[in-house]
Design a protein around this motif. Structure first.
Motif, mmCIF file in Angstrom:
data_model
loop_
_atom_site.group_PDB
_atom_site.id
_atom_site.type_symbol
_atom_site.label_atom_id
_atom_site.label_comp_id
_atom_site.label_asym_id
_atom_site.label_seq_id
_atom_site.Cartn_x
_atom_site.Cartn_y
_atom_site.Cartn_z
ATOM 1 N N VAL A 451 67.647 -57.152 89.781
ATOM 2 C CA VAL A 451 66.931 -56.164 90.602
ATOM 3 C C VAL A 451 66.957 -54.777 89.966
ATOM 4 N N LYS A 453 65.893 -51.511 88.306
ATOM 5 C CA LYS A 453 64.642 -50.766 88.234
ATOM 6 C C LYS A 453 64.685 -49.852 87.009
ATOM 7 N N GLU A 472 58.441 -51.537 83.832
ATOM 8 C CA GLU A 472 59.260 -51.854 84.996
ATOM 9 C C GLU A 472 59.699 -53.319 84.960
ATOM 10 N N PHE A 474 61.858 -54.675 87.550
ATOM 11 C CA PHE A 474 61.832 -55.149 88.938
ATOM 12 C C PHE A 474 60.512 -54.694 89.567
ATOM 13 N N THR A 475 59.439 -55.373 89.201
ATOM 14 C CA THR A 475 58.089 -55.013 89.628
ATOM 15 C C THR A 475 57.869 -55.329 91.109
ATOM 16 N N GLU A 476 56.713 -54.938 91.632
ATOM 17 C CA GLU A 476 56.372 -55.293 93.016
ATOM 18 C C GLU A 476 56.343 -56.803 93.182
ATOM 19 N N GLU A 478 58.169 -58.978 91.636
ATOM 20 C CA GLU A 478 59.561 -59.434 91.744
ATOM 21 C C GLU A 478 60.173 -59.025 93.084
ATOM 22 N N GLN A 479 59.817 -57.859 93.557
ATOM 23 C CA GLN A 479 60.357 -57.398 94.835
ATOM 24 C C GLN A 479 59.886 -58.280 95.992
ATOM 25 N N ASN A 482 61.583 -61.629 95.641
ATOM 26 C CA ASN A 482 63.002 -61.515 95.960
ATOM 27 C C ASN A 482 63.230 -61.542 97.467
ATOM 28 N N SER A 483 62.321 -60.890 98.201
ATOM 29 C CA SER A 483 62.423 -60.876 99.657
ATOM 30 C C SER A 483 62.190 -62.263 100.249
#
Length: 763
Positions: A451, A453, A472, A474-476, A478-479, A482-483
């Motif tokens: 995670v 950044k 980047e 931890f891109t969008e 990946e975010q 991840n959620s």
């Protein structure tokens, strides 16, 4: 550099002025072969007989002229001390002897300026034993003594080379000695090269030879080990390998006996492990060991290559273990020099070996195998990693060195795979391997790596790399993943594993513009994506043939620059690829960046076909089908042809062929596409087929159906089946009837009227 107890220290570099001095001798022991560099032998590279001395000397002269102040390393020499002050040489005989002969000739040309590096004053007045001695046979031993005292220490006016064999000191037995004969040939070559050399200052050149040429010495310990080394060298016919050359550097200077033994045992462990993991085709494990050390320095220096004058060269592990690299801001890369002292420590080396060893062991797990094989579908082994890209193998090694417990290594491997395909497929968001390694180093726990950044860690400064943007990590994408993975990990990983996505789910998020990124919404989008993807799988498409036909045609229109174009090795025609799929071709994957196609992912499944039809009616109007000789183009002909075939296949509920051949083709000259050459061009009076490449007795023509003539799933047969194959084949001699062309036209109009009159049914 001073000698310790008058003995060469293992793992250190020495100049000739240090080797040929003091009260010690360099002995060529009886286990050695004859000197042979002066002999002419067949050189298969240049297809003629050559000797080695001239090329060796010419390269030295060239280096001297380029930069006489620069140190030049000439490789390793192996030996052992017995008795005291006598270095018995096991490898390096040819170079040492040739350098000694060169020095002797230079001494003649400088009036004994370098006499003290050929023989000591004490020896000159007593036993006349030079610094280099041959114990191979007695005649060679005496000859070298006579050569130094009676020739090298005499001026050119006193004795010339042609007089040597007639001199009173030259015994007849010398002519029977192979080493002596080769030395005489070498001397003749050396003098010939010097005679041809223009503007060379022999005093300065002699100083260069003595003080700027360096040899790395490795102490074999005793005669037994020396003989073993000699056997290795002479059995293979090759000098010691790169890995064997590293051993004395890494181990040779360890004074503490216990630490030296531990380090030696670690070396043996590495050699044994790489031997056990070599391929069947490899005779040794040397290449794998050397590759490991290259990886090691790439990770430690954060540098792929070494650089000189803005030119990149492969890293040389031996040089890096002996000399601290320097930075030069003019180069594309610069080494991370602050860690060099730590990097040459054996404990650091072994930690990275253990990391790579663990990587191989972990790669036997089916989970890892399934991930790695999507990168390269070969058996996972040391060889697999040797052939892998640096942005794959180096971060994996660095991760396991930092986190040997490897609790999240599988997840990290998946991220590396995604990053690999980001780079290969030019998705624009791949992170450079040097930045990934720094992410690992900056992270205190495995969870932080995943995670991290890179662009919002204000207190952390990444090493600057020329022409490489810090992207980047931890891109969008990946975010979001991840959620969702907190509750739906296996499902999200399944989506990531799709061959066209390979970790990047951005097209799914982009398609979901009007709804929240909930698992339910995204699953519906993924299911649609997979449905559309399966249109290119003939077996899967059989369950929904009409949708498959329309999807494939729609992509031809929205990807016209990719799916319509020139067919290789043809001329006079244009081609199109209706069903082309190539998962690692960036042109094929372009559809994942085209919003006109991505938006289909979010359409309700039951409305997909109607939505595509609606877009076709809007973007490809009915008037496009009115083609004549006046407005003809092969591009428009192909589009209309594929569209009509799609409509006809819907009428008969058939799946259009997935066969593209070299390309479904139309001639640029509309006359060549006609069914009846006497009538004007029209869609009814035309046909498309498959382009044939030139070569093997064929080419530059379009061929049409034979066995499947008249089949509604084929592209290379006329619209409808009003014309027989026999009528088509004989059309040049007997034109196809006007009435049949008109029947085809009526069929086309019916298809178009039915399609374009349905618009009021579309939501």
């Amino acid at each position: 550099m001073a000698f310790q107890n008058n003995t060469l220290q293992s793992g250190k570099e020495y100049t000739l002025s240090q080797i040929f001095s003091s009260n010690h001798k360099i002995i060529i022991p009886d286990l050695q072969r004859d000197y042979c560099w002066g002999d002419r032998a067949w050189n298969k590279d240049v297809d003629k007989y050559t000797e080695l001395v001239s090329g060796f000397l010419e390269s030295l002269i060239e280096s001297y002229k380029e930069n006489a102040a620069k140190d030049l390393t000439l490789g390793l020499i192996y030996g052992y001390e017995s008795p005291k002050y006598h270095i018995q040489l096991c490898d390096g005989q040819q170079r040492i002897t040739t350098l000694f002969l060169i020095l002797g000739i230079v001494n003649r040309k400088t009036e004994n300026h370098f006499q003290n590096n050929l023989i000591s004053a004490e020896e000159l007045n007593s036993d006349r034993s030079p610094y280099l001695q041959y114990a191979v046979r007695e005649s060679t031993l005496y000859f070298l003594s006579d050569l130094v005292c009676e020739y090298f220490l005499k001026s050119e006016n006193q004795i010339s080379f042609s007089m040597i064999e007639n001199s009173p000191w030259f015994f007849s037995d010398y002519n029977l000695d192979s080493s002596i004969k080769s030395m005489l040939s070498a001397i003749a070559t050396i003098e010939d090269v010097f005679d041809k050399s223009i503007e060379i200052n022999f005093k300065q050149f002699g100083y260069f030879i003595l003080n700027k040429l360096q040899l790395l010495y490795y102490d074999m310990g005793n005669r037994m080990q020396g003989e073993e080394t000699f056997v290795i060298i002479n059995t293979t016919g090759e000098p010691l390998s790169a890995s064997e050359n590293l051993k004395p550097i890494i181990i040779g200077n360890i004074v503490d006996e216990q630490k030296r033994k531990i380090t030696s045992d670690e070396w043996e462990e590495r050699e044994e492990w790489f031997w056990q993991n070599k391929t069947k085709e490899e005779a040794t494990s040397d290449d794998s060991i050397n590759q490991f050390f290259i990886w090691y320095w790439q990770v430690r220096l954060l540098q792929e290559k070494s650089w000189k004058n803005k030119t990149g060269y492969p890293l040389n592990p031996r040089e890096l273990f002996t000399k601290k690299p320097k930075t030069d801001e003019e180069n594309e890369e610069n080494p991370e020099t602050e860690r060099w002292e730590e990097s040459i420590q054996t404990i650091t080396i072994h930690k990275y070996f253990k990391a790579f060893q663990k990587l191989i062991n972990l790669s036997k797990d089916e989970k890892f195998v399934s991930v790695l094989k999507t990168i390269k579908n070969e058996s996972i082994s040391v060889s697999w990693f040797r052939n892998a890209d640096l942005h794959v193998v180096l971060p994996l090694i660095a991760y396991l060195e930092k986190f040997p417990e490897a609790n999240l290594f599988y997840e990290f491997t998946r991220r590396i795979r995604k990053n690999h395909f980001d780079e290969k497929r030019r998705r624009g968001n791949n992170v450079d391997w040097r930045h990934i390694i720094q992410i690992i180093e900056f992270s205190k726990a495995e969870e932080e790596v995943l995670v991290f950044k890179t662009k919002s860690n204000g207190t952390i400064e990444f090493k600057s790399i020329s022409n490489v943007e810090l992207k980047e990590w931890f891109t969008e994408d990946e975010q979001f993943k991840n959620s969702l993975k907190k509750q739906y990990k296996s499902e999200i990983e399944k989506w990531e594993d799709h061959i066209d996505l390979m970790g990047n789910l951005s097209p799914l998020w982009e398609a979901n513009t009007s709804r929240e990124n909930s698992y339910g919404n995204l699953k519906a989008i993924y299911d649609n994506f997979e449905l559309l993807y399966n249109s290119y799988n003939e077996k899967e498409a059989m369950g929904n043939p009409i949708l498959s036909n329309y999807i494939r045609f729609y992509r031809v229109l929205v990807e016209e620059d990719v799916r319509i174009g020139h067919i290789d090795r043809t001329s006079g025609m244009l081609g199109t690829w209706f069903s082309w799929k190539s998962n690692n071709d960036t042109a094929y994957l372009k559809y994942l960046k085209i919003s006109d196609f991505i938006t289909l992912f979010s359409i309700e499944k039951e409305n997909l076909l109607n939505e595509i039809k609606h877009r076709l009616r809007k973007n490809f109007v009915k008037d496009n089908f009115v083609i004549s000789s006046a407005n003809y183009s092969a591009n428009l002909h192909l589009k209309c042809w594929l569209f009509l075939k799609t409509l006809q296949a819907e009428k008969y509920n058939v799946l259009l062929s997935h066969y593209d051949g070299n390309g479904i083709a139309s001639y640029f000259d509309n006359k060549r596409n006609k069914l009846n050459s006497e009538l004007d061009f029209s869609l009814a009076n035309s046909i498309c087929g498959y382009g044939i490449k030139s070569g093997f007795g064929a080419g530059n023509e379009i061929r049409y159906a034979s066995d499947y003539w008249g089949s509604q799933h084929c592209f290379d047969t006329p619209i409808s089946n009003f014309i027989t194959k026999e009528e088509f084949v004989s059309r040049e001699n007997k034109p196809i009837q006007y009435e049949k062309v008109e029947m085809i036209n009526n069929e086309i109009q019916e298809l178009l009227n039915n399609f374009y009159s349905e618009d009021n049914l579309i939501i």
